[in-house]
Design an enzyme around this catalytic site. Structure first.
Site, mmCIF file in Angstrom:
data_model
loop_
_atom_site.group_PDB
_atom_site.id
_atom_site.type_symbol
_atom_site.label_atom_id
_atom_site.label_comp_id
_atom_site.label_asym_id
_atom_site.label_seq_id
_atom_site.Cartn_x
_atom_site.Cartn_y
_atom_site.Cartn_z
ATOM 1 N N TYR A 40 22.252 -8.516 -3.118
ATOM 2 C CA TYR A 40 23.420 -7.799 -3.628
ATOM 3 C C TYR A 40 23.038 -7.069 -4.901
ATOM 4 O O TYR A 40 22.846 -7.694 -5.945
ATOM 5 C CB TYR A 40 24.591 -8.759 -3.847
ATOM 6 N N GLN B 39 28.093 2.815 15.242
ATOM 7 C CA GLN B 39 29.280 1.967 15.117
ATOM 8 C C GLN B 39 29.978 2.140 13.776
ATOM 9 O O GLN B 39 31.194 2.089 13.695
ATOM 10 C CB GLN B 39 28.821 0.511 15.277
ATOM 11 N N ASP C 204 10.055 -6.900 -3.428
ATOM 12 C CA ASP C 204 8.894 -7.312 -2.642
ATOM 13 C C ASP C 204 8.681 -8.810 -2.825
ATOM 14 O O ASP C 204 8.862 -9.332 -3.920
ATOM 15 C CB ASP C 204 7.652 -6.534 -3.139
ATOM 16 N N PHE D 196 0.832 -1.209 0.000
ATOM 17 C CA PHE D 196 0.000 0.000 0.000
ATOM 18 C C PHE D 196 0.871 1.265 0.000
ATOM 19 O O PHE D 196 0.914 2.017 -0.981
ATOM 20 C CB PHE D 196 -0.941 -0.071 1.218
ATOM 21 N N LYS E 33 9.930 -4.267 15.211
ATOM 22 C CA LYS E 33 10.189 -2.895 14.756
ATOM 23 C C LYS E 33 11.103 -2.162 15.735
ATOM 24 O O LYS E 33 11.910 -1.323 15.343
ATOM 25 C CB LYS E 33 8.862 -2.143 14.611
ATOM 26 N N TYR F 56 5.397 -7.879 15.857
ATOM 27 C CA TYR F 56 5.482 -6.637 15.074
ATOM 28 C C TYR F 56 6.152 -5.536 15.890
ATOM 29 O O TYR F 56 7.135 -4.940 15.456
ATOM 30 C CB TYR F 56 4.071 -6.224 14.671
ATOM 31 N N LYS G 30 25.622 -0.400 4.076
ATOM 32 C CA LYS G 30 27.014 -0.266 4.546
ATOM 33 C C LYS G 30 27.985 -0.493 3.384
ATOM 34 O O LYS G 30 28.924 0.273 3.178
ATOM 35 C CB LYS G 30 27.248 -1.308 5.653
ATOM 36 N N ARG G 31 27.731 -1.554 2.598
ATOM 37 C CA ARG G 31 28.624 -1.828 1.460
ATOM 38 C C ARG G 31 28.579 -0.689 0.440
ATOM 39 O O ARG G 31 29.605 -0.287 -0.110
ATOM 40 C CB ARG G 31 28.229 -3.151 0.787
ATOM 41 N N PHE H 115 3.985 -10.943 -0.277
ATOM 42 C CA PHE H 115 3.255 -11.601 0.813
ATOM 43 C C PHE H 115 1.921 -10.885 1.058
ATOM 44 O O PHE H 115 0.862 -11.513 1.068
ATOM 45 C CB PHE H 115 4.114 -11.630 2.087
HETATM 46 P P1 NAD Z 1 1.632 -3.549 3.168
HETATM 47 O O1 NAD Z 1 1.394 -4.880 3.774
HETATM 48 O O2 NAD Z 1 0.665 -3.056 2.151
HETATM 49 O O3 NAD Z 1 3.087 -3.465 2.526
HETATM 50 C C1 NAD Z 1 4.190 -4.211 2.999
HETATM 51 C C2 NAD Z 1 4.888 -4.817 1.790
HETATM 52 O O4 NAD Z 1 6.033 -5.553 2.241
HETATM 53 C C3 NAD Z 1 4.015 -5.800 1.015
HETATM 54 O O5 NAD Z 1 4.054 -5.492 -0.341
HETATM 55 C C4 NAD Z 1 4.628 -7.151 1.328
HETATM 56 O O6 NAD Z 1 4.424 -8.092 0.295
HETATM 57 C C5 NAD Z 1 6.076 -6.788 1.541
HETATM 58 N N1 NAD Z 1 6.824 -7.744 2.363
HETATM 59 C C6 NAD Z 1 6.455 -8.292 3.553
HETATM 60 N N2 NAD Z 1 7.416 -9.100 4.016
HETATM 61 C C7 NAD Z 1 8.436 -9.052 3.099
HETATM 62 C C8 NAD Z 1 9.686 -9.682 3.017
HETATM 63 N N3 NAD Z 1 10.137 -10.516 3.958
HETATM 64 N N4 NAD Z 1 10.470 -9.424 1.931
HETATM 65 C C9 NAD Z 1 10.040 -8.588 0.957
HETATM 66 N N5 NAD Z 1 8.845 -7.967 0.987
HETATM 67 C C10 NAD Z 1 8.057 -8.197 2.050
HETATM 68 O O7 NAD Z 1 1.748 -2.507 4.376
HETATM 69 P P2 NAD Z 1 1.888 -0.925 4.371
HETATM 70 O O8 NAD Z 1 0.752 -0.385 5.124
HETATM 71 O O9 NAD Z 1 2.159 -0.426 3.005
HETATM 72 O O10 NAD Z 1 3.189 -0.744 5.284
HETATM 73 C C11 NAD Z 1 4.456 -0.440 4.741
HETATM 74 C C12 NAD Z 1 5.441 -0.191 5.864
HETATM 75 O O11 NAD Z 1 5.019 0.915 6.653
HETATM 76 C C13 NAD Z 1 5.590 -1.378 6.829
HETATM 77 O O12 NAD Z 1 6.942 -1.506 7.195
HETATM 78 C C14 NAD Z 1 4.760 -0.976 8.019
HETATM 79 O O13 NAD Z 1 5.226 -1.551 9.192
HETATM 80 C C15 NAD Z 1 4.935 0.541 8.008
HETATM 81 N N6 NAD Z 1 3.793 1.194 8.672
HETATM 82 C C16 NAD Z 1 2.582 1.291 8.052
HETATM 83 C C17 NAD Z 1 1.523 1.888 8.715
HETATM 84 C C18 NAD Z 1 0.164 2.044 8.068
HETATM 85 O O14 NAD Z 1 -0.754 2.555 8.712
HETATM 86 N N7 NAD Z 1 -0.038 1.653 6.823
HETATM 87 C C19 NAD Z 1 1.687 2.372 10.020
HETATM 88 C C20 NAD Z 1 2.933 2.224 10.618
HETATM 89 C C21 NAD Z 1 3.988 1.644 9.940
HETATM 90 N N1 UDP Z 2 24.285 -8.000 2.923
HETATM 91 C C1 UDP Z 2 23.466 -7.940 1.835
HETATM 92 N N2 UDP Z 2 23.875 -7.213 0.747
HETATM 93 C C2 UDP Z 2 25.055 -6.551 0.719
HETATM 94 C C3 UDP Z 2 25.879 -6.625 1.854
HETATM 95 C C4 UDP Z 2 25.470 -7.345 2.955
HETATM 96 O O1 UDP Z 2 22.383 -8.513 1.818
HETATM 97 O O2 UDP Z 2 25.346 -5.913 -0.307
HETATM 98 C C5 UDP Z 2 23.822 -8.746 4.090
HETATM 99 C C6 UDP Z 2 24.666 -9.943 4.424
HETATM 100 O O3 UDP Z 2 23.824 -11.068 4.381
HETATM 101 C C7 UDP Z 2 25.115 -9.712 5.853
HETATM 102 C C8 UDP Z 2 24.231 -8.603 6.358
HETATM 103 O O4 UDP Z 2 23.840 -7.891 5.194
HETATM 104 O O5 UDP Z 2 24.901 -10.837 6.616
HETATM 105 C C9 UDP Z 2 24.921 -7.656 7.289
HETATM 106 O O6 UDP Z 2 26.062 -7.158 6.659
HETATM 107 P P1 UDP Z 2 27.303 -6.622 7.488
HETATM 108 O O7 UDP Z 2 28.361 -6.265 6.513
HETATM 109 O O8 UDP Z 2 26.859 -5.556 8.403
HETATM 110 O O9 UDP Z 2 27.677 -7.840 8.403
HETATM 111 P P2 UDP Z 2 28.622 -9.089 8.187
HETATM 112 O O10 UDP Z 2 28.568 -9.477 6.729
HETATM 113 O O11 UDP Z 2 29.960 -8.596 8.581
HETATM 114 O O12 UDP Z 2 28.056 -10.118 9.100
#
Ligand code: NAD
Ligand code: UDP
Ligand code: UDP
Length: 325
Positions: A70, A168, A39, A19, A155, A151, A111-112, A42
């Site tokens: 990456y 750090q 995304d 959303f 967060k 949640y 970081k990278r 989910f």
């Molecule tokens: P949403 O569910 O519509 O969007 C979240 C998106 O993240 C979805 O498209 C979902 O498929 C994707 N997603 C979930 N797990 C994932 C994963 N492991 N890897 C990749 N993609 C993943 O919700 P939203 O309302 O659009 O919220 C977006 C962000 O804003 C969230 O982080 C939420 O915590 C934060 N937020 C929203 C609200 C609100 O009122 N809408 C309030 C506070 C915080």
């Molecule tokens: N990572 C990633 N993309 C990048 C660099 C790092 O997804 O381009 C991930 C990687 O899986 C790592 C994590 O980010 O475990 C944290 O990275 P960081 O360099 O802080 O920690 P380290 O690799 O030293 O554990």
């Protein structure tokens, strides 16, 4: 890695098919950037971004951020995470993993790349607040073992990780504490109060008030929220947040139900259902910091923002909804 031929900024939006994320993607593309949406779909849907398929500056990658990623970008908005109680409680372990492992991976990526990264945090970090309205220096009142904890604590831990990577490793971070946001493309079955009430009112079904309906929330229209997120990302490096983003206008759930019923011309009745466990009794952002540091304040009243939202739900129910603005 700097590019040779293109001067556009490459922006990664995780959760970009959701959303909030899909509106952010639209705005970033309109502002002339190249956008990579990551995304796992989910809770997000391809329909939220299908109008962007032909846009040469838009790219979609189906990927779960709990796994490393990456790629090369210049800026990261980390929004991936299910956000409604029904969605985040469906697989609570995965919810915490998304917030915590997801944050570690995105911070590792930042970081990278030595790039700026913004975290979509939440008013839920305040839990069921003992301080009202909530200011950023309030540490919260959160149950660590309840149904909302996956949640809320996920967060909170993500915020900790952001600040430790900042202290750090000198990473440029931005943390937004987002309060309840609504608008077109909310998932109609996400169980959130705005989507529930509108769907029920449009179908003529009873509007479900949990508890006695006196609990409060403050609702921000999605365009205002996107504006706040972009202003935060573009703020001076020394401003990390956390900063509250939300609309301070506070409503009881009964007031919201009455407004929705009026605006949909519905004759739905009200039905009282039990209040879910740990449901916060009141929530209202203090946005003094956002006003001062970002020059930001929402401009859309709830009665105004509900109009396009109701129109979207009407189209959605008729099977004709389009994500196009
Ligand atoms: P949403 O569910 O519509 O969007 C979240 C998106 O993240 C979805 O498209 C979902 O498929 C994707 N997603 C979930 N797990 C994932 C994963 N492991 N890897 C990749 N993609 C993943 O919700 P939203 O309302 O659009 O919220 C977006 C962000 O804003 C969230 O982080 C939420 O915590 C934060 N937020 C929203 C609200 C609100 O009122 N809408 C309030 C506070 C915080
Ligand atoms: N990572 C990633 N993309 C990048 C660099 C790092 O997804 O381009 C991930 C990687 O899986 C790592 C994590 O980010 O475990 C944290 O990275 P960081 O360099 O802080 O920690 P380290 O690799 O030293 O554990
Ligand atoms: N709520 C309600 N009826 C519904 C859905 C939600 O009265 O059909 C209430 C819920 O108990 C809470 C408020 O509305 O007090 C906001 O709920 P939501 O799930 O939208 O967001 P959150 O609780 O995460 O702020």
């Amino acid at each position: 890695m700097p590019r040779i031929y293109d001067s556009r900024k490459r922006v990664l939006v995780t959760g970009g098919a959701g959303f909030l994320g899909s509106h952010l993607v639209d705005r970033l593309l309109r502002d002339g950037h190249e956008v990579l949406c990551v995304d796992n779909l989910f809770t997000g849907t391809k329909r939220n971004i299908e109008h962007l398929h032909a846009d040469p500056h838009f790219e979609f990658v189906r990927h779960d951020i709990t796994f490393p990623l990456y790629i090369e970008v210049d800026e990261i908005y980390n929004l991936a995470c299910p956000a409604s109680p029904i969605h985040y409680q469906y697989d609570p372990v995965q919810t915490t993993k998304t917030s915590v492992h997801g944050a570690i991976n995105m911070l590792g990526l930042a970081k990278r790349l030595r790039c700026r990264i913004l975290q979509a945090s939440t008013s839920e970090v305040y839990g069921d607040p003992a301080v009202h309205p909530q200011t950023e220096d309030y540490w919260g009142h959160v149950n660590p073992i309840g149904p909302r904890s996956c949640y809320d604590e996920g967060k909170r831990c993500a915020e900790t990780l952001f600040f430790d990577y900042h202290r750090q490793l000198g990473l440029e971070i931005k943390v937004a504490r987002i309060f309840n946001t609504y608008g077109p493309r909310m998932h109609p079955a996400d169980g959130r109060v705005v989507s529930n009430f509108i769907t029920q009112a449009l179908k003529g079904e009873p509007i479900t008030l949990y508890g006695d309906g006196t609990q409060t929330r403050s609702f921000c229209y999605v365009d205002d929220m996107v504006d706040g997120l972009i202003k935060l990302m573009n703020s001076p490096a020394e401003f990390t947040g956390p900063v509250n983003l939300g609309n301070p206008a506070e409503f009881t759930m009964r007031e919201l139900a009455e407004l929705v019923r009026t605006q949909t011309n519905s004759s739905s009745s009200f039905v009282m259902l039990p209040l879910p466990q740990d449901d916060p009794k009141q929530r209202q952002p203090d946005i003094t910091l956002a006003r001062e540091k970002l020059g930001w304040a929402p401009t859309t009243a709830l009665s105004e923002g509900l109009k396009p939202t109701i129109a979207y739900f009407r189209q959605h129910m008729a099977g004709t909804a389009s994500a196009k603005k």
